[in-house]
Motif scaffolding. Structure first.
Motif, PDB file in Angstrom:
ATOM      1  N   ALA A 145       0.837  -1.192   0.000  1.00 37.51           N
ATOM      2  CA  ALA A 145       0.000   0.000   0.000  1.00 37.51           C
ATOM      3  C   ALA A 145       0.876   1.248   0.000  1.00 37.51           C
ATOM      4  O   ALA A 145       2.016   1.219   0.447  1.00 37.51           O
ATOM      5  CB  ALA A 145      -0.901   0.006   1.229  1.00 37.51           C
ATOM      6  N   VAL A 146       0.311   2.337  -0.504  1.00 34.64           N
ATOM      7  CA  VAL A 146       0.970   3.633  -0.468  1.00 34.64           C
ATOM      8  C   VAL A 146       0.276   4.451   0.618  1.00 34.64           C
ATOM      9  O   VAL A 146      -0.918   4.727   0.519  1.00 34.64           O
ATOM     10  CB  VAL A 146       0.882   4.350  -1.830  1.00 34.64           C
ATOM     11  CG1 VAL A 146       1.577   5.708  -1.757  1.00 34.64           C
ATOM     12  CG2 VAL A 146       1.478   3.486  -2.934  1.00 34.64           C
ATOM     13  N   LEU A 147       1.018   4.773   1.659  1.00 31.30           N
ATOM     14  CA  LEU A 147       0.496   5.546   2.776  1.00 31.30           C
ATOM     15  C   LEU A 147       0.976   6.983   2.620  1.00 31.30           C
ATOM     16  O   LEU A 147       2.183   7.230   2.544  1.00 31.30           O
ATOM     17  CB  LEU A 147       0.980   4.976   4.106  1.00 31.30           C
ATOM     18  CG  LEU A 147       0.285   3.712   4.605  1.00 31.30           C
ATOM     19  CD1 LEU A 147       0.352   2.563   3.637  1.00 31.30           C
ATOM     20  CD2 LEU A 147       0.838   3.313   5.947  1.00 31.30           C
ATOM     21  N   GLU A 148       0.018   7.893   2.521  1.00 27.04           N
ATOM     22  CA  GLU A 148       0.338   9.294   2.319  1.00 27.04           C
ATOM     23  C   GLU A 148      -0.187  10.113   3.495  1.00 27.04           C
ATOM     24  O   GLU A 148      -1.269   9.853   4.000  1.00 27.04           O
ATOM     25  CB  GLU A 148      -0.286   9.810   1.024  1.00 27.04           C
ATOM     26  CG  GLU A 148       0.230   9.092  -0.202  1.00 27.04           C
ATOM     27  CD  GLU A 148      -0.464   9.517  -1.478  1.00 27.04           C
ATOM     28  OE1 GLU A 148      -0.985  10.648  -1.546  1.00 27.04           O
ATOM     29  OE2 GLU A 148      -0.508   8.701  -2.414  1.00 27.04           O
ATOM     30  N   ARG A 149       0.612  11.064   3.895  1.00 30.21           N
ATOM     31  CA  ARG A 149       0.216  12.039   4.911  1.00 30.21           C
ATOM     32  C   ARG A 149       0.291  13.401   4.224  1.00 30.21           C
ATOM     33  O   ARG A 149       1.206  13.657   3.448  1.00 30.21           O
ATOM     34  CB  ARG A 149       1.169  11.954   6.096  1.00 30.21           C
ATOM     35  CG  ARG A 149       0.742  12.758   7.296  1.00 30.21           C
ATOM     36  CD  ARG A 149       1.576  12.393   8.516  1.00 30.21           C
ATOM     37  NE  ARG A 149       1.324  11.042   9.001  1.00 30.21           N
ATOM     38  CZ  ARG A 149       0.251  10.670   9.688  1.00 30.21           C
ATOM     39  NH1 ARG A 149      -0.679  11.550   9.958  1.00 30.21           N
ATOM     40  NH2 ARG A 149       0.112   9.433  10.100  1.00 30.21           N
ATOM     41  N   PHE A 150      -0.694  14.253   4.507  1.00 33.69           N
ATOM     42  CA  PHE A 150      -0.743  15.544   3.827  1.00 33.69           C
ATOM     43  C   PHE A 150      -1.229  16.630   4.780  1.00 33.69           C
ATOM     44  O   PHE A 150      -1.739  16.347   5.861  1.00 33.69           O
ATOM     45  CB  PHE A 150      -1.659  15.480   2.588  1.00 33.69           C
ATOM     46  CG  PHE A 150      -3.049  14.984   2.885  1.00 33.69           C
ATOM     47  CD1 PHE A 150      -4.038  15.863   3.304  1.00 33.69           C
ATOM     48  CD2 PHE A 150      -3.365  13.638   2.751  1.00 33.69           C
ATOM     49  CE1 PHE A 150      -5.317  15.409   3.588  1.00 33.69           C
ATOM     50  CE2 PHE A 150      -4.642  13.173   3.026  1.00 33.69           C
ATOM     51  CZ  PHE A 150      -5.626  14.058   3.443  1.00 33.69           C
ATOM     52  N   ARG A 151      -1.056  17.856   4.335  1.00 34.85           N
ATOM     53  CA  ARG A 151      -1.590  18.996   5.077  1.00 34.85           C
ATOM     54  C   ARG A 151      -2.474  19.805   4.143  1.00 34.85           C
ATOM     55  O   ARG A 151      -2.238  19.848   2.922  1.00 34.85           O
ATOM     56  CB  ARG A 151      -0.476  19.866   5.656  1.00 34.85           C
ATOM     57  CG  ARG A 151       0.333  20.621   4.630  1.00 34.85           C
ATOM     58  CD  ARG A 151       1.416  21.497   5.278  1.00 34.85           C
ATOM     59  NE  ARG A 151       2.040  22.336   4.272  1.00 34.85           N
ATOM     60  CZ  ARG A 151       1.647  23.573   3.950  1.00 34.85           C
ATOM     61  NH1 ARG A 151       0.613  24.116   4.553  1.00 34.85           N
ATOM     62  NH2 ARG A 151       2.276  24.263   3.017  1.00 34.85           N
ATOM     63  N   LEU A 152      -3.500  20.391   4.696  1.00 39.31           N
ATOM     64  CA  LEU A 152      -4.399  21.253   3.948  1.00 39.31           C
ATOM     65  C   LEU A 152      -3.716  22.603   3.771  1.00 39.31           C
ATOM     66  O   LEU A 152      -3.371  23.260   4.765  1.00 39.31           O
ATOM     67  CB  LEU A 152      -5.727  21.408   4.692  1.00 39.31           C
ATOM     68  CG  LEU A 152      -6.773  22.316   4.079  1.00 39.31           C
ATOM     69  CD1 LEU A 152      -7.203  21.802   2.700  1.00 39.31           C
ATOM     70  CD2 LEU A 152      -7.966  22.448   5.014  1.00 39.31           C
ATOM     71  N   VAL A 153      -3.492  22.993   2.539  1.00 38.68           N
ATOM     72  CA  VAL A 153      -2.833  24.268   2.247  1.00 38.68           C
ATOM     73  C   VAL A 153      -3.863  25.385   2.173  1.00 38.68           C
ATOM     74  O   VAL A 153      -3.676  26.456   2.759  1.00 38.68           O
ATOM     75  CB  VAL A 153      -2.029  24.188   0.920  1.00 38.68           C
ATOM     76  CG1 VAL A 153      -1.453  25.549   0.530  1.00 38.68           C
ATOM     77  CG2 VAL A 153      -0.935  23.137   1.022  1.00 38.68           C
ATOM     78  N   GLU A 154      -4.948  25.116   1.451  1.00 37.18           N
ATOM     79  CA  GLU A 154      -6.003  26.126   1.354  1.00 37.18           C
ATOM     80  C   GLU A 154      -7.305  25.473   0.911  1.00 37.18           C
ATOM     81  O   GLU A 154      -7.313  24.459   0.237  1.00 37.18           O
ATOM     82  CB  GLU A 154      -5.622  27.285   0.429  1.00 37.18           C
ATOM     83  CG  GLU A 154      -5.646  26.961  -1.045  1.00 37.18           C
ATOM     84  CD  GLU A 154      -5.395  28.178  -1.920  1.00 37.18           C
ATOM     85  OE1 GLU A 154      -6.212  29.119  -1.910  1.00 37.18           O
ATOM     86  OE2 GLU A 154      -4.375  28.167  -2.617  1.00 37.18           O
ATOM     87  N   THR A 155      -8.386  26.113   1.322  1.00 40.09           N
ATOM     88  CA  THR A 155      -9.717  25.735   0.876  1.00 40.09           C
ATOM     89  C   THR A 155     -10.094  26.683  -0.256  1.00 40.09           C
ATOM     90  O   THR A 155      -9.850  27.883  -0.172  1.00 40.09           O
ATOM     91  CB  THR A 155     -10.724  25.867   2.047  1.00 40.09           C
ATOM     92  OG1 THR A 155     -10.284  25.025   3.109  1.00 40.09           O
ATOM     93  CG2 THR A 155     -12.115  25.470   1.620  1.00 40.09           C
ATOM     94  N   LEU A 156     -10.669  26.116  -1.307  1.00 37.09           N
ATOM     95  CA  LEU A 156     -11.005  26.938  -2.486  1.00 37.09           C
ATOM     96  C   LEU A 156     -12.477  27.337  -2.483  1.00 37.09           C
ATOM     97  O   LEU A 156     -13.298  26.758  -1.833  1.00 37.09           O
ATOM     98  CB  LEU A 156     -10.664  26.161  -3.762  1.00 37.09           C
ATOM     99  CG  LEU A 156      -9.221  25.675  -3.854  1.00 37.09           C
ATOM    100  CD1 LEU A 156      -9.031  24.812  -5.076  1.00 37.09           C
ATOM    101  CD2 LEU A 156      -8.268  26.863  -3.891  1.00 37.09           C
TER     102      LEU A 156
END
Length: 138
Positions: A127-138
Motif C-alpha cells: 500500500a501507499v500511505l500518504e500524509r498531507f496537510r491542507l494548504v487552502e480551501t477553495l
C-alpha cells in the motif's frame, strides 16, 4: 493556481468521496491509503513529499489544495493506528481501519474499475500511505 495542480480524487464520486472531502476540509483527514498496484495500473509514479494537488469533489470541482508531507510504501498488515486514525473516518483500531478498507477494495466499484470481480487484499498487499496537510480551501 489550481489549474496547474494535478487532481487528487479520494475514492469514487459519491457518498464516500463526499465524506472524505469533508474530512479534508474540516482538518480531520490528514492521511490516506491507496494500493501500490493502482499507481502501476495508471502508469503513475509514486507521489513525492512536497507535491501539491487540487482535491476534487464528487461534482468534479477543485475544493482544496493539499501538500504531501510523507509518502511511504508498506504492507497492509503494517499499517499503524496513528495512520488509521488520521484518515479521518473515525477508526479507533487498526482492525476497524482494515475492515473499512477491505469493504472498499473488495467492493463493486473498486473491483469493477480493476476488472477483477474476485480481487482481495491480504497482509502482504503493498500500500501507499500518504500524509498531507491542507494548504487552502477553495
Amino acid at each position: 493556481m489550481t489549474a496547474e495542480l494535478p487532481p487528487y480524487e479520494f475514492a469514487f464520486p459519491g457518498p464516500l468521496r463526499d465524506q472524505l472531502v469533508a474530512a479534508v476540509l474540516n482538518g480531520t483527514k490528514t492521511s490516506t491509503t491507496g494500493l501500490l498496484q493502482d499507481n502501476e495500473i495508471e502508469g503513475e509514479p509514486l507521489p513525492t513529499v512536497g507535491s501539491r494537488f487540487a482535491v476534487i469533489d464528487s461534482a468534479g470541482r477543485p475544493v482544496a489544495v493539499i501538500e504531501l508531507v510523507e509518502v511511504r510504501v508498506a504492507r497492509i498488515g503494517d499499517v499503524d493506528l496513528d495512520h488509521a486514525r488520521d484518515e479521518g473516518e473515525g477508526y479507533t483500531s487498526v482492525a476497524a481501519w482494515r475492515a473499512g478498507h477491505e469493504d472498499y477494495w473488495h467492493g463493486d466499484d473498486y473491483r469493477g474499475w480493476l476488472g477483477d470481480p474476485t480481487f482481495t487484499i491480504d497482509d502482504d498487499t503493498p500500500a501507499v500511505l500518504e500524509r498531507f496537510r491542507l494548504v487552502e480551501t477553495l
